[in-house]
Design a protein around this motif. Structure first.
Motif, short mmCIF file in Angstrom:
data_model
loop_
_atom_site.label_atom_id
_atom_site.label_comp_id
_atom_site.label_asym_id
_atom_site.label_seq_id
_atom_site.Cartn_x
_atom_site.Cartn_y
_atom_site.Cartn_z
N ASP A 206 0.81 -1.22 0.00
CA ASP A 206 0.00 0.00 0.00
C ASP A 206 0.84 1.27 0.00
N GLY A 207 2.11 1.16 0.38
CA GLY A 207 2.96 2.35 0.48
C GLY A 207 4.21 2.05 1.27
N VAL A 208 4.54 2.93 2.20
CA VAL A 208 5.74 2.74 3.02
C VAL A 208 5.44 3.14 4.46
N VAL A 209 6.25 2.59 5.37
CA VAL A 209 6.20 2.96 6.78
C VAL A 209 7.58 3.44 7.18
N ALA A 210 7.63 4.63 7.77
CA ALA A 210 8.91 5.19 8.21
C ALA A 210 8.96 5.17 9.74
N THR A 211 10.04 4.61 10.27
CA THR A 211 10.26 4.62 11.72
C THR A 211 11.26 5.72 12.04
N TYR A 212 10.84 6.66 12.87
CA TYR A 212 11.68 7.79 13.26
C TYR A 212 12.12 7.59 14.72
N ASN A 213 13.40 7.40 14.90
CA ASN A 213 13.94 7.17 16.25
C ASN A 213 14.74 8.39 16.69
N TYR A 214 14.11 9.21 17.52
CA TYR A 214 14.79 10.38 18.09
C TYR A 214 15.50 9.94 19.36
N VAL A 215 16.70 9.45 19.19
CA VAL A 215 17.43 8.84 20.30
C VAL A 215 17.67 9.85 21.42
N SER A 216 18.11 11.04 21.07
CA SER A 216 18.44 12.04 22.09
C SER A 216 17.22 12.49 22.89
N GLY A 218 14.46 10.46 23.32
CA GLY A 218 13.78 9.32 23.91
C GLY A 218 12.41 9.04 23.31
N VAL A 219 12.21 9.43 22.04
CA VAL A 219 10.92 9.23 21.37
C VAL A 219 11.12 8.44 20.08
N LYS A 220 10.25 7.47 19.86
CA LYS A 220 10.28 6.66 18.64
C LYS A 220 8.85 6.49 18.15
N LEU A 221 8.63 6.72 16.85
CA LEU A 221 7.27 6.61 16.31
C LEU A 221 7.31 6.13 14.88
N LYS A 222 6.17 5.61 14.41
CA LYS A 222 6.03 5.16 13.04
C LYS A 222 5.01 6.01 12.31
N TYR A 235 -0.45 8.88 8.34
CA TYR A 235 -0.98 8.81 9.70
C TYR A 235 0.01 8.17 10.67
N CYS A 236 -0.26 8.38 11.94
CA CYS A 236 0.53 7.79 13.02
C CYS A 236 -0.42 7.32 14.10
N ASP A 237 -0.32 6.05 14.49
CA ASP A 237 -1.13 5.50 15.56
C ASP A 237 -0.42 5.70 16.90
N SER A 238 -1.18 6.10 17.89
CA SER A 238 -0.57 6.40 19.20
C SER A 238 0.03 5.15 19.86
N ASP A 239 -0.51 3.96 19.53
CA ASP A 239 0.06 2.75 20.13
C ASP A 239 1.38 2.35 19.50
N GLU A 240 1.80 3.07 18.45
CA GLU A 240 3.11 2.85 17.84
C GLU A 240 4.10 3.96 18.21
N ILE A 241 3.72 4.75 19.19
CA ILE A 241 4.61 5.80 19.71
C ILE A 241 5.25 5.29 20.99
N GLU A 242 6.57 5.33 21.04
CA GLU A 242 7.31 4.90 22.22
C GLU A 242 8.00 6.10 22.85
N GLU A 243 7.80 6.24 24.16
CA GLU A 243 8.48 7.28 24.93
C GLU A 243 9.35 6.57 25.96
N LYS A 244 10.63 6.80 25.88
CA LYS A 244 11.58 6.02 26.69
C LYS A 244 11.36 6.21 28.18
N VAL A 249 9.61 13.03 36.98
CA VAL A 249 10.78 13.60 37.64
C VAL A 249 11.85 13.99 36.63
N ASP A 250 12.20 13.08 35.73
CA ASP A 250 13.32 13.36 34.82
C ASP A 250 13.07 12.88 33.40
N GLY A 251 11.83 12.61 33.02
CA GLY A 251 11.55 12.07 31.70
C GLY A 251 11.27 13.12 30.65
#
Length: 431
Positions: A206-216, A218-222, A235-244, A249-251
């Motif tokens: 159907d197309g492509v999926v790009a995974t963006y990993n913002y290492v610095s 702490g965020v990763k999303l598709k 589009y981006c689904d919230s269940d495919e968003i990762e927050e390290k 306190v420090d996140g």
């Protein structure tokens, strides 16, 4: 003893007399080399004669070596200056040259197509192309000639865009991040573009999926790029968003997402306009020269009344519809925020605003709301708090509809309105 000293003095005087002509010869050769500095061949011949004289006359080795070293130093300095001049000339000759749509497409891979449109991916340059078969129009997610664009942005200094700005414009996505550390408690003041992330592309039917990993950060999303019958659905689904780390306190937490912020961007030579949802709709002409004004930034459906404003808002009409468009000649691109539109901002800017050379419009989704509190009545003690317990919206999405006039004449804003009306009929049940 006195006689021996006298003899030594006589020998020293004779030796000194013998060395005088040789010293004169070395100076003469150096002077000759200096007088012929305009001819590199003559300089090299003179150097060779000096070297030969030094080899043939053992008693003048030290003097000749010193003279040769001085000449070599002077020649090296001249060569260095010439090299620098050549490098400068070469750098001007090696400036990135503009390319055509066809040349840019040759660097792409066709991902998928249907009877109306085709989707291409240039993975190396992080851009996609939506090709309209009927009109032959190319719509790029970022400008293909951003590296070659020499539009003067700073009229005082006479300079074009900086390299950092070019990289941001070439990016396919951007985010903002909230810093939860007690000493920070702020949102990133500017978007963090995908050129700062590790990007991985995965192709499917159907197309492509790009995974963006913002290492610095702490965020990763598709982000999904799906070719539908008459549009590109991003589009981006919230269940495919990762927050390290979402610790209070420090996140850090994801607060905003931008899809393709320069999709369909028009350069400083283009003629056309953008449609923004100010009130019942408004038009912003390309390259209108209003670079000192703030760019258009309006929250669709009105502001969040639970957040207390700290400054008086600008005088604008409420944005009632989650739709934007960019139009040039007989072609246009209509952008509809179809998912998560209750938390979206509409943006538009012209060439010269924000120190960039393009006319562009895009949506920015808010994933988490925030508010600020002033504990002691001054700005130095501001505390920013962010919405807790995850991202509530299930999906954030934009549909990009290419549209062309039927008769080849300039596209009218009513034609763009028709696209949005048809979207409401087909997707939202409008009768």
């Amino acid at each position: 003893m006195h006689n021996k000293s006298y003899k030594k003095a006589v020998v020293f005087a004779i030796c000194l007399t013998m060395l005088m002509p040789l010293g004169s010869m070395v100076v003469s050769s150096t002077d000759e080399s200096s007088s012929q500095a305009d001819s590199s061949a003559a300089v090299k011949d003179t150097d060779s004669s000096v070297d030969s004289a030094a080899d043939d006359t053992s008693s003048a080795d030290a003097s000749d070596a010193a003279a040769t070293a001085d000449e070599s130093s002077d020649e090296a300095a001249e060569d260095s200056a010439a090299d620098e001049k050549t490098t400068t000339t070469a750098s001007k000759d090696d400036e990135v040259q503009p390319i055509t749509d066809e040349e840019a497409l040759a660097m792409c891979e066709k991902i998928t197509e249907n009877d109306k449109i085709a989707l291409y991916l240039d993975e190396e340059n992080e851009r996609l192309c939506l090709y309209v078969k009927a009109s032959g129009k190319y719509w790029w997610t970022s400008p293909i000639n951003v590296e070659a664009d020499q539009t003067i942005i700073d009229t005082v200094k006479g300079t074009a865009m900086k390299n950092a700005q070019r990289k941001q414009i070439a990016a396919s996505a951007a985010i903002r991040v909230g810093d939860l550390r007690q000493e920070k408690r702020t949102e990133s003041p500017a978007p963090v573009y995908s050129n700062k992330a590790k990007v991985k592309w995965e192709k499917n039917s159907d197309g492509v999926v790009a995974t963006y990993n913002y290492v610095s950060d702490g965020v990763k999303l598709k982000i999904h790029y799906v070719l539908e019958d008459d549009n590109l659905y991003v589009y981006c689904d919230s269940d495919e968003i990762e927050e390290k780390n979402t610790s209070q306190v420090d996140g850090k937490v994801l607060t905003k997402i931008e899809f393709c912020p320069n999709f369909g961007a028009a350069d400083s030579t283009a003629t056309g306009y953008m449609i923004v949802p100010d009130g019942s709709g408004a038009v912003i002409n390309y390259n209108n020269g209003k670079t000192e004004y703030a760019d258009y930034n309006q929250q669709v459906f009105g502001r969040d009344y639970t957040a207390v404003p700290i400054t008086a808002p600008r005088t604008t009409q409420q944005a009632y519809m989650p739709v934007l468009a960019t139009v040039s000649g007989s072609s246009g691109l209509v952008c509809v925020a179809s998912d998560g539109e209750s938390n979206v901002y509409a943006h538009a800017q012209v060439c010269g605003q924000e120190k960039q050379a393009y006319n562009t419009c895009y949506f920015e989704f808010e994933t988490r709301s925030s508010d600020s509190f002033f504990m002691s009545g001054d700005n130095s003690n501001k505390i920013t708090v962010f919405e807790k317990n995850g991202i509530k919206t299930e999906r954030f999405g934009v549909r990009y509809y290419p549209v062309d006039s039927d008769n080849g004449e300039d596209l009218n804003y009513a034609d763009c309105a028709e696209v949005y009306r048809n979207y409401l009929i087909n997707n939202k049940g409008l009768t």
